[in-house]
Design a protein around this motif. Sequence first.
Motif, PDB file in Angstrom:
ATOM      1  N   ALA A 291      -7.582   8.324   1.635  1.00  0.00           N
ATOM      2  CA  ALA A 291      -7.954   7.147   2.422  1.00  0.00           C
ATOM      3  C   ALA A 291      -8.998   6.315   1.686  1.00  0.00           C
ATOM      4  CB  ALA A 291      -8.465   7.571   3.790  1.00  0.00           C
TER       5      ALA A 291
ATOM      6  N   LEU B   5      -5.194   4.196   0.286  1.00  0.00           N
ATOM      7  CA  LEU B   5      -3.804   4.539   0.560  1.00  0.00           C
ATOM      8  C   LEU B   5      -3.554   4.564   2.071  1.00  0.00           C
ATOM      9  CD1 LEU B   5      -3.441   7.424  -2.047  1.00  0.00           C
ATOM     10  CD2 LEU B   5      -2.920   5.000  -2.339  1.00  0.00           C
ATOM     11  N   ASP B   6      -2.306   4.383   2.442  1.00  0.00           N
ATOM     12  CA  ASP B   6      -1.887   4.438   3.845  1.00  0.00           C
ATOM     13  C   ASP B   6      -1.572   5.898   4.163  1.00  0.00           C
ATOM     14  OD1 ASP B   6      -0.876   4.022   6.371  1.00  0.00           O
ATOM     15  OD2 ASP B   6       1.020   3.139   5.686  1.00  0.00           O
TER      16      ASP B   6
ATOM     17  N   VAL C  83      -7.446   7.896  10.759  1.00  0.00           N
ATOM     18  CA  VAL C  83      -6.222   8.355  10.101  1.00  0.00           C
ATOM     19  C   VAL C  83      -5.405   9.171  11.098  1.00  0.00           C
ATOM     20  CG1 VAL C  83      -5.272   9.878   8.320  1.00  0.00           C
ATOM     21  CG2 VAL C  83      -7.168   8.338   7.770  1.00  0.00           C
TER      22      VAL C  83
ATOM     23  N   THR D  51       0.835  -1.197   0.000  1.00  0.00           N
ATOM     24  CA  THR D  51       0.000   0.000   0.000  1.00  0.00           C
ATOM     25  C   THR D  51       0.874   1.252   0.000  1.00  0.00           C
ATOM     26  OG1 THR D  51      -1.703  -1.173   1.241  1.00  0.00           O
ATOM     27  CG2 THR D  51      -1.833   1.233   1.198  1.00  0.00           C
TER      28      THR D  51
ATOM     29  N   PRO E 103       6.912   8.567   4.025  1.00  0.00           N
ATOM     30  CA  PRO E 103       5.966   8.456   2.919  1.00  0.00           C
ATOM     31  C   PRO E 103       6.673   8.260   1.584  1.00  0.00           C
ATOM     32  CG  PRO E 103       6.249  10.749   3.513  1.00  0.00           C
ATOM     33  CD  PRO E 103       7.024   9.946   4.521  1.00  0.00           C
TER      34      PRO E 103
ATOM     35  N   VAL F 178      -1.170   9.435   6.476  1.00  0.00           N
ATOM     36  CA  VAL F 178      -0.886  10.150   7.712  1.00  0.00           C
ATOM     37  C   VAL F 178      -0.959  11.636   7.399  1.00  0.00           C
ATOM     38  CG1 VAL F 178       1.625  10.128   7.339  1.00  0.00           C
ATOM     39  CG2 VAL F 178       0.708  10.439   9.656  1.00  0.00           C
TER      40      VAL F 178
ATOM     41  N   ARG G 104       2.270   4.657   0.873  1.00  0.00           N
ATOM     42  CA  ARG G 104       2.279   5.498   2.078  1.00  0.00           C
ATOM     43  C   ARG G 104       2.261   6.957   1.651  1.00  0.00           C
ATOM     44  NH1 ARG G 104       1.556   5.715   7.718  1.00  0.00           N
ATOM     45  NH2 ARG G 104       3.198   6.949   8.708  1.00  0.00           N
TER      46      ARG G 104
END
Length: 274
Positions: free
Chosen positions: A26, A30-31, A70, A2, A95, A33, A4
């Motif tokens: 999201a 996707l991962d 998240v 996935t 990322p 932050v 980042r």
Amino acid sequence: MTLRVLVTNDDGIAAPGIQALARAAADRGLDVVVAAPLEEASGTSAAMTAVERDGQVVVHAHPLPEVPGVPAFAVGGSPGFIALIAVHGAFGPPPAVVLSGINRGANAGRAVLHSGTVGAAFTAAANGCRAMAVSLDVLSAGEATAASGGAAVAAAARVRDAERHWPTAARVALDLLPRLTAGPVESVLNVNAPDLPHGRLRGVRRGTLATFGQVQMTVAEAGHGFVRTSLEEPGQAVQPGTDLALLAEGYASVTAIRAVTEVADVDLSGLGDA
């Protein structure tokens, strides 16, 4: 694996655009932050500034209601600084992509040099991370000029944020993600979308950088011990095919830009090698 993704901005952690962009990322699986300035940091370009307390940069958990689950952080630092520390693992695994935005107002023309939104993307790209800057054209040049005249006018413009079409810019950005990840790391995609429902968007086009931004700063008055500045609309017509022209025509614009490159068209012959 996935992908980042770090989502950041220069309008601050509480801005509606960052929530729309994080939610769209999201929703694509996707991962994600999120890490963004504690307060608005517009116009900071790629500045490396931070607020320290006892020798440590201030970082607070700041969950976003529209993207539950998240991880999100409010950081006492500029967007460029946040992008840099993220690439070095400040918010978990580094990322692979930085999405910066969605900025309140277009980042178009050569004025992108001054944008904190674009500055975060430039910083990420310079440190080996693919990056995209995303903006929504929520202000006309006239409105931007008026907003510069007082806090009350600017506050009134922000009240209308709930009516803005943030999902349009977010969808355009995420649709362009495959092009970003297929391109060279050092390049940034600068994306601007008009404030329209996605169904009314005329399409997405490659735009060249206009030679100016939506507004230009000028010195209104200079006196003993002070200078007063103001914003004014550019006096020249928008050039066809530029990012600003495409926005005016109802298209989203995407421009591939690069922050720091050497040039070969300056005569430095006769100088010794460095």
